[in-house]
Design an enzyme around this catalytic site. Structure first.
Site, PDB file in Angstrom:
ATOM      1  N   ASP A 114       5.579  21.505  -7.186  1.00  0.00           N
ATOM      2  CA  ASP A 114       5.959  22.982  -7.215  1.00  0.00           C
ATOM      3  C   ASP A 114       7.442  22.849  -6.818  1.00  0.00           C
ATOM      4  O   ASP A 114       7.826  22.272  -5.697  1.00  0.00           O
ATOM      5  CB  ASP A 114       5.219  23.758  -6.403  1.00  0.00           C
ATOM      6  CG  ASP A 114       5.907  25.176  -6.274  1.00  0.00           C
ATOM      7  OD1 ASP A 114       6.502  25.463  -7.103  1.00  0.00           O
ATOM      8  OD2 ASP A 114       5.549  25.915  -5.287  1.00  0.00           O
TER       9      ASP A 114
ATOM     10  N   HIS B  74       5.456  29.838  -1.278  1.00  0.00           N
ATOM     11  CA  HIS B  74       5.796  28.313  -1.787  1.00  0.00           C
ATOM     12  C   HIS B  74       6.819  27.889  -0.798  1.00  0.00           C
ATOM     13  O   HIS B  74       7.441  28.394  -0.021  1.00  0.00           O
ATOM     14  CB  HIS B  74       6.856  28.607  -3.092  1.00  0.00           C
ATOM     15  CG  HIS B  74       6.159  29.161  -4.225  1.00  0.00           C
ATOM     16  ND1 HIS B  74       5.691  28.714  -5.057  1.00  0.00           N
ATOM     17  CD2 HIS B  74       5.860  30.588  -4.651  1.00  0.00           C
ATOM     18  CE1 HIS B  74       4.988  29.477  -5.998  1.00  0.00           C
ATOM     19  NE2 HIS B  74       5.450  30.679  -5.619  1.00  0.00           N
TER      20      HIS B  74
END
Lengths: 558, 558
Positions: free
Chosen positions: B197, B370
């Protein structure tokens, strides 16, 4: 005897852009600024958005003058449209500082308003001029374009200061710091009303000086091994100067690309606002032959504008420059709210090419032209106004500005947060918000300027979302029966050809059924027939496609 | 003997959203995630954007399974469309964690895909299941929804780790920290490829724990004198839990408004992911009767969605709650890129009402799900992959992620920044980028799903910018002469009625001229006649209005 003083914002409140404020004393009018805004994505096909100046149109013979604080589009962009609408033959004077006057004249020339060009009059800071029962004076401030001024309006009731856009830059690039002495004098002598810029009311501290940018640019220019492309607002002459200086210090030459950048550069240079040695510049067509490590390209496109030089360079569509790996693009500007997506798209495109990007988040390559919270407080403390009216900002920033005024001791009942079209009215008894006047927006769409009909925008929305169906029925004038097979056309309706092959045939049959029913019911009036066709077709389309396109029935009688 | 391993991103690269990655070993396929994106403003009238899964459609019989990392729309939203397209009767298994499985089943049920519901199989972290020649295992990570996992794919050539969305939260709300032990094991045993990611690759430092948010919420709840409205993503169950806890600590009760919020709340609570005492909740219809200082409203609308509960509250259009001065709205989320304008509009609307707003810029009322740069580096150092392929991010973030990999010692030639449709191919000889396959987008528009024809979107753009003119000419089948006055209709063309009264009459005459010319030239074929009419009308309209609307000529022969 003193009379009513009315301060009426026609634009710039509850929004960022199209600033325009009417100051009216004893029924004579002074207009401060005439700015425009760019349309939002839901204002489909609109080119520009102007303040609704209907209030002025109805009182054109009372307007004494316009005065402009500085030459940014959100303060002067509507002027050609407003002057044309009011009638240039009126010769209403337009007062402005020297650079503002030059840039506005050039804009009026583009609009072919020769008569209006002659009405633009330069006003030096400190110089006073009577406009009807009022007197105006420009007070020097600092901002991201030279010759930015606050406007002081004096009338028998008292003085009003409209700050324009400003920050307190103690080390401005042009060596002209804001005239704090004059502001302090107003505080001593008495200021009735302060209308202050709220753009950065949400930022704590004091707005950094433009001078911080130069050393950062120099550092970037020195470190980069390839070409550097700097993008900024064309009108930010201080920034252009710093790019020139940083380039000279790092043995790079500068090439100016983009129409508006070249134009602003030339006007500023001709008037002496910009200092560039002839040998410092490289013509755009020589860029690709020039050693990359010795070049800076100064370009438009900091807002991701689709046709800007930077965007075209990034897409390989610029006649003189294509970006490539090894280049570094410096965004020496922040996105205006609403432009984030376009700017991010441009940045990502540049990364995709393999070039590098430096934004104000990475280094101090930009300084805002607007004062932060401490600038705003300093302004209030210097001028010690009896009343405060925050202007230039969305409601959030207006309220935050009001809180700052409270924080430095202005009583809440003397602070007025208003909206476009709602004036502050002042007389000997005090101040209060008055009756709201119409203050919507005026759209510019192609050659036309006007109060766009809601229905046209509503139709565009329907068209853009679901497309259009057109059904043409040809009927006999004698008996109303169909004399030719109905035509069905559509545009902007996707998938129909691929997945709904029988659909058009079915729709045509539905039209025939509808016509037959109308004939049986002896519906003969075209309007009624079209209405019935519309409803039947819309229902059929919704049933089959779950979409609501615009349905346009046409009945031709032969 | 080892065969080719291909890792093909179909979505999520060069963009934020619609994540989908195909892992193919020995021609058998595993699909990791099937996400969607919301349309950009220039994708007029489009409802949803899906990855182009044409590659899968052509190889449907080779697909062994889907596996889902977590239940966010950008990872699972396309699944119903993909499964329907591939054929639910295939019964392709869909593996997912427990909460993900429950939320996806509910979504498949909304799409009436009962057969697909039965294919969804819960997989516990650590449990291994064979998918053709591969084996998969979920590894627990932390993110802004419970049950977020990385997927480990093992095949004879080696192991691939696809991280899903993650951060290293050492103090997660649900008490399940990421399984760093298992990640470290992979590092020791050997990891062939890490697909990580990249969403926050541009943020320095380490992503703050979700646990920082609770105390801030509690402080806000304690300080506010009136009602507090908290808006967040419905799926952020950890956040909902912290709102419940902060409310309990400050003697407030909670009311849940907004359809998706109520639904997510109920599913999470039923499965035990959310701990709410019955007495803690107030039904929405009792909100207005409840003491403001004892109430928290938990609402959808953190992205400024037009039909969300918050937006309706702000516009006085919600059946149970209207915002008013004294209320405080807490945005416990940041705008997804592209939503800034809608969020700012909502915030400004709330300020206009006189209510207060707290955003993550004002206080730590939000933590990203994140990982930041240091999380990404830690992931690489833990798993020690031979090859790195950044996923989930625009080109900028992919490149920054690649630089982080370099910074922790991965040789540049083992880092692959690719794009949607371009696979990484690995075998015993090494790794390289392969041939690009088609990987555009698929649009969902109403009931239809498909590869929208460019022409339909182009037409919508013309329609939305300049509207449409329709010209209907009725001619005789015998001699091609006009037998009825031409009809001229237009939609979405502003100003015409007001400022161009004679325009329609003039245009009608132009049509008659064009028809007469065609008859004289013996142009009888309908297609040619329509083409001539189109060109003549378009030229006339441009000459007069400087606009280029869509021009649609219809010739009816009777």
């Amino acid at each position: 005897m003193s009379r009513l003083l009315r301060v009426l914002p026609l634009g710039g409140l509850g929004e960022i852009g199209k600033n325009m404020t009417v100051v009216e004393y004893d029924e004579r009018i002074l207009v401060v600024d005439a700015g425009l805004m760019f349309p939002t994505p839901d204002q489909l096909g609109i080119d520009l958005v102007l303040p609704d100046f209907g209030y002025l149109r109805e009182r054109a013979d009372r307007i004494e003058a316009f005065v402009l604080t500085h030459a940014h589009e959100d303060h002067v962009g509507a002027l050609p449209f407003v002057l044309r609408d009011l009638g240039v033959e009126r010769g209403i004077p337009v007062y402005a500082g020297r650079l503002t006057a030059a840039l506005v004249r050039s804009r009026l020339d583009e609009h072919r308003l020769k008569r209006a060009i002659q009405s633009v009059q330069e006003l030096r800071p400190g110089e006073r001029v009577a406009v009807g029962p009022m007197e105006i004076e420009l007070i020097r401030m600092s901002h991201s374009i030279p010759d930015s001024f606050a406007v002081l309006i004096s009338c028998p009731l008292g003085r009003v200061l409209i700050t324009g856009d400003y920050k307190f830059d103690q080390t401005p690039i042009d060596g002209h710091p804001p005239d704090v002495r004059r502001l302090a004098e107003l505080g001593s002598e008495g200021l009735l009303l302060l209308c202050g810029d709220s753009t950065n009311a949400d930022r704590p501290g004091i707005s950094p000086s433009e001078a911080i940018v130069g050393p950062q640019l120099e550092r970037v220019f020195a470190q980069c091994k390839g070409r550097v492309v700097v993008t900024s607002f064309a009108s930010n002459v201080h920034r252009l100067q710093q790019v020139l200086d940083a380039a000279a210090a790092t043995d790079r030459r500068v090439s100016i690309v983009g129409r508006s950048m070249r134009k602003a550069f030339n006007i500023a240079r001709t008037l002496g606002y910009l200092n560039a040695a002839e040998g410092a510049l490289v013509p755009p067509h020589e860029i690709e032959d020039f050693p990359p490590e010795r070049l800076v390209v100064l370009s438009t496109g900091s807002q991701g504008e689709p046709l800007s030089a930077l965007r075209r360079m990034a897409h390989g569509e610029h006649p003189h420059v294509s970006l490539r790996a090894g280049d570094t693009v410096v965004f020496s500007a922040t996105p205006i709210p609403g432009n984030e997506r376009a700017v991010n798209e441009t940045i990502d495109r540049i990364y995709r090419i393999g070039a590098d990007v430096i934004t104000p988040r990475d280094a101090d390559v930009h300084a805002s032209g607007h004062g932060y919270a401490e600038d705003l407080k300093l302004m209030i403390n210097l001028t010690r106004p009896r009343y405060v009216m925050p202007i230039h900002g969305d409601y959030r920033r207006l309220r935050l500005h009001a809180r700052l005024a409270e924080a430095v001791g202005v009583p809440p009942e003397r602070i007025f947060v208003t909206e476009n079209g709602r004036p502050l009215e002042l007389d000997e008894q005090g101040a209060r918000l008055g009756e709201t006047v119409g203050a919507g927006v005026i759209f510019v769409d192609g050659m036309e300027v006007g109060d766009i009909e809601d229905v046209a925008l509503r139709d565009r929305r329907m068209l853009s979302a679901d497309g259009i169906f057109i059904v043409v029925a040809t009927i006999s004038g004698q008996d109303g029966r169909s004399v030719a097979p109905p035509e069905v056309l559509f545009r902007g309706v996707p998938f129909l050809t691929s997945s709904e092959d029988g659909f058009v045939e079915d729709l045509r049959r539905e039209v025939e059924r509808s016509l037959a029913r109308a004939a049986a019911d002896e519906v003969r009036e075209i309007d009624l027939l079209q209405e019935q066709l519309h409803d039947d077709v819309a229902a059929f389309v919704y049933e089959r496609l779950r979409r609501r396109p615009l349905v346009l029935p046409v009945v031709v009688e032969v």
